[in-house]
Design an enzyme around this catalytic site. Structure first.
Site, short mmCIF file in Angstrom:
data_model
loop_
_atom_site.label_atom_id
_atom_site.label_comp_id
_atom_site.label_asym_id
_atom_site.label_seq_id
_atom_site.Cartn_x
_atom_site.Cartn_y
_atom_site.Cartn_z
CG HIS A 18 -46.59 -96.89 -6.48
ND1 HIS A 18 -45.31 -97.19 -6.85
CD2 HIS A 18 -46.69 -95.53 -6.57
CE1 HIS A 18 -44.66 -96.08 -7.18
NE2 HIS A 18 -45.48 -95.07 -7.00
CG HIS A 41 -42.83 -83.79 -5.56
ND1 HIS A 41 -43.92 -83.18 -4.98
CD2 HIS A 41 -41.74 -83.07 -5.19
CE1 HIS A 41 -43.50 -82.11 -4.29
NE2 HIS A 41 -42.18 -82.03 -4.41
CB SER A 109 -47.24 -92.07 -8.94
OG SER A 109 -46.32 -91.02 -9.14
CD GLU A 127 -39.49 -84.66 -11.75
OE1 GLU A 127 -40.15 -85.37 -10.99
OE2 GLU A 127 -38.39 -84.17 -11.44
CG ASN A 152 -41.95 -75.84 -6.63
OD1 ASN A 152 -42.81 -76.55 -6.11
ND2 ASN A 152 -40.97 -75.29 -5.94
N GLY A 153 -43.95 -78.45 -8.17
CA GLY A 153 -45.29 -78.99 -7.96
C GLY A 153 -46.07 -78.29 -6.87
CG ASP A 173 -43.82 -89.71 -3.89
OD1 ASP A 173 -43.20 -89.88 -2.81
OD2 ASP A 173 -43.63 -90.43 -4.89
N1 SAM Z 1 -44.22 -89.88 -7.49
C1 SAM Z 1 -43.24 -90.70 -8.17
C2 SAM Z 1 -43.69 -92.13 -8.15
O1 SAM Z 1 -44.39 -92.53 -7.22
O2 SAM Z 1 -43.36 -92.85 -9.09
C3 SAM Z 1 -41.86 -90.58 -7.55
C4 SAM Z 1 -41.39 -89.20 -7.31
S1 SAM Z 1 -39.80 -89.05 -6.62
C5 SAM Z 1 -40.03 -89.62 -5.00
C6 SAM Z 1 -39.69 -87.32 -6.40
C7 SAM Z 1 -39.51 -86.50 -7.67
O3 SAM Z 1 -39.75 -85.12 -7.37
C8 SAM Z 1 -38.11 -86.53 -8.29
O4 SAM Z 1 -38.21 -86.95 -9.63
C9 SAM Z 1 -37.62 -85.07 -8.22
O5 SAM Z 1 -36.86 -84.71 -9.37
C10 SAM Z 1 -38.91 -84.31 -8.17
N2 SAM Z 1 -38.90 -82.99 -7.50
C11 SAM Z 1 -38.13 -82.56 -6.48
N3 SAM Z 1 -38.55 -81.35 -6.05
C12 SAM Z 1 -39.63 -81.04 -6.81
C13 SAM Z 1 -40.54 -79.93 -6.83
N4 SAM Z 1 -40.42 -78.92 -5.96
N5 SAM Z 1 -41.54 -79.93 -7.74
C14 SAM Z 1 -41.67 -80.96 -8.63
N6 SAM Z 1 -40.86 -82.03 -8.65
C15 SAM Z 1 -39.86 -82.06 -7.75
#
Ligand code: SAM
Length: 293
Positions: A18, A41, A109, A127, A152-153, A173
């Protein structure tokens, strides 16, 4: 899909991620033209440090909470004041409603970036987990600049790139539940994204357990055709154990001009603050350097 960021919010890896993200957004705001932030993500956007999940791990105590007391190194030796970038980043977290009486909430984030956006900028947040996506939607339902996508991101990038204003940042991320296989998914997504939007800024966070697990990804980056790739890493343990998070890194593709200069002092200051049994190690270097720039 077992990962929940609430257990890890504000840990030493979030601090690196961050702080770099803050520097990237500052760099984008140096120009008046609008930009888009795309978070593949996103997580749920905000985390209670006194909540059940954070309470179980207490990870923030070796992360963001250390920055509240920068006058002491973990070794007990006096440290200097925080560099301005870290100070401003920390202030932005402490200004959050709910943090008036101390650090209770740690913004993820999406919220950190949303709080820094100008009226003309925008954010696309992806997400996949339904509960996390619902929280994200609730958090931003009044903010017209922010759009939440429960999907899916990696796949969403095809629809979201290039952004309308052709300026901006993609943050990748993932939770790395697929371990090393995640890197191959990232490479595939980056390849497709770069074809659609070669000039975009892309920031990828990665865990460091064994160094050998990250090296193929770094080699891929060196041959992906991008001419400026900056690497920032911070290790609190030696990178020789596959079982624990020893450190983490960020690679920034098409890194903004002078981002390396902006990050050097913050990284130098973070290392002693985040040290555990031994001094933390940091590194900031170009995986690919545009010598013509
Ligand atoms: N970026 C956030 C932050 O910095 O505050 C933290 C994200 S956390 C490390 C990862 C997130 O990705 C989780 O909430 C999970 O549910 C989500 N996730 C997992 N696979 C994913 C995908 N293919 N597409 C979108 N989100 C996904």
């Amino acid at each position: 899909m077992n990962y929940r960021h609430a257990y890890h919010a504000g840990n030493f890896a979030d601090v690196l991620k961050h702080a770099v993200l803050f520097a990237l957004i500052e760099a984008l705001k140096a120009k008046p033209t609008p930009f888009a932030f795309i978070d593949t993500h996103a997580g749920s956007g905000c985390y209670a440090l006194d909540g059940v999940e954070a309470g179980k791990t207490g990870e923030h105590k070796d992360g963001i909470t250390r920055l509240l007391f920068p006058d002491l190194h973990s070794s007990g030796a006096p440290a200097g004041p925080l560099p301005p970038l870290l100070r401003h980043w920390l202030d932005s977290i402490l200004r959050l409603p709910g943090n008036e009486h101390g650090l209770k909430l740690y913004p993820g984030s999406p919220l950190q970036v949303a709080n820094a956006l100008r009226d003309t900028d925008s954010a696309q947040l992806c997400e996949l987990h339904p509960e996390e996506a619902t929280r994200l939607r609730e958090l931003f339902h009044r903010d017209r600049r922010v759009h939440v996508h429960e999907r899916n991101g990696y796949e969403a990038l095809k629809a979201l790139l290039p952004p309308r204003d052709k300026r901006g940042l993609v943050l990748i991320d993932p939770p790395y539940e697929a371990q090393e296989a995640e890197y191959r998914v990232i490479e595939k997504a980056l390849k497709a994204a770069l074809q659609r939007w070669p000039t975009g800024v892309y920031a990828v966070w990665y865990p460091i357990k064994l160094r050998s697990q990250v090296q193929p990804f770094h080699r891929w980056l060196q041959h992906c055709g991008v001419r400026r790739v900056l690497r920032a890493e911070l290790l609190v343990h030696p990178d020789d154990s596959p079982l624990r998070l020893n450190g983490s890194g960020m690679v920034i593709l098409n890194a903004p001009w002078k981002l390396d200069d902006a990050l050097r002092e913050p990284l130098r200051a973070l290392a002693p603050l985040l040290s555990q049994e031994r001094p933390a190690q940091w590194r900031l270097d170009w995986l690919v350097e545009d010598t013509a720039a």
